[in-house]
Design a protein around this motif. Structure first.
Motif, PDB file in Angstrom:
ATOM      1  N   VAL A   1       5.400  -8.712  11.398  1.00 56.02           N
ATOM      2  CA  VAL A   1       5.655  -8.857  10.421  1.00 56.02           C
ATOM      3  C   VAL A   1       5.066  -9.428   9.507  1.00 56.02           C
ATOM      4  O   VAL A   1       5.486  -9.578   8.179  1.00 56.02           O
ATOM      5  CB  VAL A   1       6.446 -10.558  10.699  1.00 56.02           C
ATOM      6  N   LEU A   2       3.509 -10.067   9.453  1.00 57.24           N
ATOM      7  CA  LEU A   2       2.846  -9.600   8.378  1.00 57.24           C
ATOM      8  C   LEU A   2       1.855  -8.269   7.695  1.00 57.24           C
ATOM      9  O   LEU A   2       2.165  -9.332   6.243  1.00 57.24           O
ATOM     10  CB  LEU A   2       0.926 -10.255   9.082  1.00 57.24           C
ATOM     11  N   ASN A   3       2.370  -8.038   8.486  1.00 53.94           N
ATOM     12  CA  ASN A   3       2.250  -5.929   7.748  1.00 53.94           C
ATOM     13  C   ASN A   3       3.065  -5.228   6.840  1.00 53.94           C
ATOM     14  O   ASN A   3       2.670  -6.015   5.688  1.00 53.94           O
ATOM     15  CB  ASN A   3       1.756  -5.507   8.969  1.00 53.94           C
ATOM     16  N   ASP A   4       4.433  -6.407   7.651  1.00 58.02           N
ATOM     17  CA  ASP A   4       5.463  -5.650   6.515  1.00 58.02           C
ATOM     18  C   ASP A   4       5.491  -6.628   5.487  1.00 58.02           C
ATOM     19  O   ASP A   4       6.041  -5.956   4.200  1.00 58.02           O
ATOM     20  CB  ASP A   4       7.019  -6.401   7.602  1.00 58.02           C
ATOM     21  N   ILE A   5       5.146  -8.437   5.854  1.00 50.42           N
ATOM     22  CA  ILE A   5       5.377  -8.995   4.067  1.00 50.42           C
ATOM     23  C   ILE A   5       4.181  -8.644   3.232  1.00 50.42           C
ATOM     24  O   ILE A   5       4.336  -8.359   2.059  1.00 50.42           O
ATOM     25  CB  ILE A   5       4.657 -10.058   4.366  1.00 50.42           C
ATOM     26  N   ARG A   6       2.770  -7.654   3.984  1.00 51.24           N
ATOM     27  CA  ARG A   6       2.014  -7.955   2.812  1.00 51.24           C
ATOM     28  C   ARG A   6       2.380  -6.126   2.299  1.00 51.24           C
ATOM     29  O   ARG A   6       2.210  -6.417   0.676  1.00 51.24           O
ATOM     30  CB  ARG A   6       0.472  -7.364   3.336  1.00 51.24           C
ATOM     31  N   GLY A   7       3.091  -4.658   2.601  1.00 50.37           N
ATOM     32  CA  GLY A   7       3.567  -4.430   2.502  1.00 50.37           C
ATOM     33  C   GLY A   7       4.476  -4.660   1.052  1.00 50.37           C
ATOM     34  O   GLY A   7       4.361  -3.488   0.029  1.00 50.37           O
ATOM     35  N   VAL A   8       5.601  -5.211   1.302  1.00 48.11           N
ATOM     36  CA  VAL A   8       6.268  -5.545   0.365  1.00 48.11           C
ATOM     37  C   VAL A   8       6.227  -6.329  -0.867  1.00 48.11           C
ATOM     38  O   VAL A   8       6.402  -5.595  -1.825  1.00 48.11           O
ATOM     39  CB  VAL A   8       7.802  -6.810   1.482  1.00 48.11           C
ATOM     40  N   TRP A   9       5.179  -7.055  -0.713  1.00 46.11           N
ATOM     41  CA  TRP A   9       4.566  -7.740  -1.643  1.00 46.11           C
ATOM     42  C   TRP A   9       3.956  -6.849  -2.563  1.00 46.11           C
ATOM     43  O   TRP A   9       4.146  -7.169  -3.844  1.00 46.11           O
ATOM     44  CB  TRP A   9       3.762  -8.672  -1.410  1.00 46.11           C
ATOM     45  N   ASN A  10       2.630  -6.454  -2.206  1.00 46.37           N
ATOM     46  CA  ASN A  10       2.063  -5.268  -2.654  1.00 46.37           C
ATOM     47  C   ASN A  10       2.707  -4.101  -3.920  1.00 46.37           C
ATOM     48  O   ASN A  10       2.095  -3.728  -4.699  1.00 46.37           O
ATOM     49  CB  ASN A  10       0.944  -4.509  -2.119  1.00 46.37           C
TER      50      ASN A  10
ATOM     51  N   THR B   1      -0.418 -15.816 -21.008  1.00 49.95           N
ATOM     52  CA  THR B   1       0.040 -14.897 -21.442  1.00 49.95           C
ATOM     53  C   THR B   1      -1.061 -13.933 -20.698  1.00 49.95           C
ATOM     54  O   THR B   1      -1.640 -12.667 -20.918  1.00 49.95           O
ATOM     55  CB  THR B   1      -0.018 -15.210 -23.171  1.00 49.95           C
ATOM     56  N   ASN B   2      -1.946 -15.386 -19.899  1.00 48.64           N
ATOM     57  CA  ASN B   2      -3.349 -14.292 -19.455  1.00 48.64           C
ATOM     58  C   ASN B   2      -3.090 -14.085 -17.672  1.00 48.64           C
ATOM     59  O   ASN B   2      -3.946 -12.832 -17.531  1.00 48.64           O
ATOM     60  CB  ASN B   2      -4.325 -15.565 -19.383  1.00 48.64           C
ATOM     61  N   VAL B   3      -1.763 -13.727 -17.323  1.00 46.25           N
ATOM     62  CA  VAL B   3      -1.469 -13.746 -15.961  1.00 46.25           C
ATOM     63  C   VAL B   3      -0.597 -12.211 -16.553  1.00 46.25           C
ATOM     64  O   VAL B   3       0.392 -12.337 -17.249  1.00 46.25           O
ATOM     65  CB  VAL B   3      -0.979 -14.945 -15.404  1.00 46.25           C
ATOM     66  N   PRO B   4      -0.983 -11.156 -15.957  1.00 46.27           N
ATOM     67  CA  PRO B   4       0.084 -10.277 -16.166  1.00 46.27           C
ATOM     68  C   PRO B   4       0.761  -9.495 -15.341  1.00 46.27           C
ATOM     69  O   PRO B   4       0.996 -10.588 -14.532  1.00 46.27           O
ATOM     70  CB  PRO B   4      -0.912  -8.762 -16.553  1.00 46.27           C
ATOM     71  N   SER B   5       1.800  -9.647 -14.985  1.00 44.48           N
ATOM     72  CA  SER B   5       3.564  -8.781 -14.831  1.00 44.48           C
ATOM     73  C   SER B   5       3.165  -7.923 -14.019  1.00 44.48           C
ATOM     74  O   SER B   5       2.566  -6.580 -15.128  1.00 44.48           O
ATOM     75  CB  SER B   5       4.401  -9.938 -15.736  1.00 44.48           C
ATOM     76  N   GLY B   6       3.362  -6.893 -13.082  1.00 43.00           N
ATOM     77  CA  GLY B   6       4.064  -5.629 -12.610  1.00 43.00           C
ATOM     78  C   GLY B   6       3.590  -5.892 -11.156  1.00 43.00           C
ATOM     79  O   GLY B   6       3.446  -6.925 -10.218  1.00 43.00           O
ATOM     80  N   ILE B   7       3.815  -4.532 -10.299  1.00 46.13           N
ATOM     81  CA  ILE B   7       3.318  -3.988  -8.924  1.00 46.13           C
ATOM     82  C   ILE B   7       1.752  -4.392  -8.869  1.00 46.13           C
ATOM     83  O   ILE B   7       0.618  -3.363  -9.343  1.00 46.13           O
ATOM     84  CB  ILE B   7       3.691  -2.938  -9.138  1.00 46.13           C
ATOM     85  N   PRO B   8       1.524  -5.344  -7.749  1.00 44.19           N
ATOM     86  CA  PRO B   8       0.104  -5.439  -7.540  1.00 44.19           C
ATOM     87  C   PRO B   8      -0.583  -4.292  -7.493  1.00 44.19           C
ATOM     88  O   PRO B   8      -1.834  -4.467  -7.684  1.00 44.19           O
ATOM     89  CB  PRO B   8       0.369  -6.738  -6.305  1.00 44.19           C
ATOM     90  N   ASP B   9      -0.566  -3.550  -6.766  1.00 43.29           N
ATOM     91  CA  ASP B   9      -0.601  -2.528  -6.000  1.00 43.29           C
ATOM     92  C   ASP B   9      -0.605  -1.837  -7.125  1.00 43.29           C
ATOM     93  O   ASP B   9      -2.610  -0.597  -7.074  1.00 43.29           O
ATOM     94  CB  ASP B   9      -0.010  -0.940  -4.881  1.00 43.29           C
ATOM     95  N   VAL B  10      -0.295  -1.332  -8.256  1.00 41.06           N
ATOM     96  CA  VAL B  10      -0.355  -0.763  -8.792  1.00 41.06           C
ATOM     97  C   VAL B  10      -0.973  -1.411 -10.091  1.00 41.06           C
ATOM     98  O   VAL B  10      -2.668  -1.122 -10.885  1.00 41.06           O
ATOM     99  CB  VAL B  10       0.859  -0.298 -10.408  1.00 41.06           C
ATOM    100  N   MET B  11      -1.445  -2.927 -10.290  1.00 37.45           N
ATOM    101  CA  MET B  11      -2.621  -3.398 -11.124  1.00 37.45           C
ATOM    102  C   MET B  11      -3.728  -3.183 -10.543  1.00 37.45           C
ATOM    103  O   MET B  11      -4.557  -4.099 -11.472  1.00 37.45           O
ATOM    104  CB  MET B  11      -1.966  -4.643 -11.126  1.00 37.45           C
ATOM    105  N   TYR B  12      -3.785  -3.592  -8.970  1.00 39.55           N
ATOM    106  CA  TYR B  12      -5.237  -3.440  -8.689  1.00 39.55           C
ATOM    107  C   TYR B  12      -6.001  -1.956  -8.781  1.00 39.55           C
ATOM    108  O   TYR B  12      -6.839  -1.766  -9.460  1.00 39.55           O
ATOM    109  CB  TYR B  12      -4.944  -3.412  -7.013  1.00 39.55           C
ATOM    110  N   MET B  13      -5.255  -0.600  -8.449  1.00 32.67           N
ATOM    111  CA  MET B  13      -5.282   0.233  -9.079  1.00 32.67           C
ATOM    112  C   MET B  13      -5.479   0.926 -10.172  1.00 32.67           C
ATOM    113  O   MET B  13      -6.721   1.725  -9.986  1.00 32.67           O
ATOM    114  CB  MET B  13      -4.914   1.613  -8.045  1.00 32.67           C
TER     115      MET B  13
END
Length: 305
Positions: free
Chosen positions: A262-271, A281-293
């Motif tokens: 369940v945790l793996n699924d939550i992590r995958g969906v969230w990212n 305005t200092n906090v960006p918006s977008g997909i976590p995986d894309v913002m990270y990479m």
């Protein structure tokens, strides 16, 4: 104190005089209850607004003026504060807490690490780490304990090996289970020359200050873990879970692998989901995986070391 209160206090001490005589004594000593000193109030307010008094409302400021011997009407204090500090007055009128805005320069600038204890009474302990800039979940693990510093340190080592480096900063609470993470982070950053190197690369504080991971626990609970909290609580209420060693061992054997899925699924969906824009305005918006990479798409740089 009013004149009547002054007379009553004097009477309790054995001195009985009339109000007229009291006025005569006060005038002889140049003491006036209603001789307002607006200039003194302006100077006092300006001085207070340059220090900790900038957060005070007009009622508190009025009392401070009285304590400092400045006679002024409460309404005058309110008007003066609205003129001298219009922004602060407007914020206080909303009666809402003014929070500091979170800021991270880029991915791997700071990792927030914390443990989740809602399932700990049933022998299942969850530990997680989130990147401050992208909100990418670095790890999310269920284990037999979250108080063993070697276990938490192992999560950190695995993440560093998988990601290819360590973050600029690590933020945790003051629990002893984070001591290995502290030592590893300081060791990995020992030879760096920036202003956050070595011992300054690890930050501790109250759990409420570790806001990135603390606020994310609510997401994790809503998206799947609450079901297991409710299920195990029902087993306990119905008398099928006494909380002893055998019950916890059975709970770990039966449920921990499923909860980890369940945790793996939550992590995958969230990212992979898209975070909506916020007022900060200092906090960006977008997909976590894309913002990270790909932080360059947001004008940021990776802070890996």
């Amino acid at each position: 104190m009013s004149y009547k209160d002054i007379l009553k206090s004097l009477a309790l001490q054995g001195t009985i005089i009339t109000e007229r005589h009291l006025n005569r004594i006060l005038r002889s000593r140049l003491l006036y209850r209603r001789k307002y000193d607006l200039d003194a109030e302006i100077d006092f307010s300006v001085d207070q607004l340059q220090g900790p008094g900038k957060v005070l409302g007009y009622r508190w400021m009025y009392t401070k003026c009285k304590q400092h011997g400045i006679s002024i009407r409460k309404e005058d204090v309110r008007v003066l504060l609205s003129l001298l500090d219009p922004i602060g007055s407007q914020v206080r009128q909303t009666r809402r807490l003014r929070r500091r805005q979170y800021f991270a320069q880029g991915p791997n600038f700071v990792w927030h690490i914390d443990s989740y204890d809602k399932l700990k009474p049933y022998g299942i302990c969850i530990n997680g780490c989130i990147d401050g800039f992208s909100r990418n979940i670095i790890w999310l693990r269920a284990a037999l304990t979250n108080s063993d510093l070697k276990v938490i340190g192992g999560y950190f080592v695995e993440a560093v090996e998988r990601c290819g480096g360590c973050p600029l900063l690590v933020r945790t609470d003051m629990g002893t289970e984070n001591l290995v993470v502290r030592d590893l982070q300081r060791y990995l950053r020992r030879n760096d020359v920036d202003d956050r190197a070595a011992e300054r690369s690890y930050i501790t504080g109250a759990s409420t200050m570790n806001q990135r991971i603390e606020s994310w626990w609510g997401v994790m609970r809503k998206e799947g873990i609450n079901t297991w909290i409710t299920l195990l609580a029902e087993l306990k209420d119905e008398g099928f879970f006494a909380g002893d060693f055998i019950d916890k061992a059975l709970s770990q054997f039966c449920f921990m692998p499923i909860i980890q899925e369940v945790l793996n699924d939550i992590r995958g969906v969230w990212n992979a989901h898209r975070i909506r824009p916020s007022k900060n305005t200092n906090v960006p918006s977008g997909i976590p995986d894309v913002m990270y990479m790909a932080p360059h798409l947001w004008g940021a740089e990776d802070s890996f070391h």
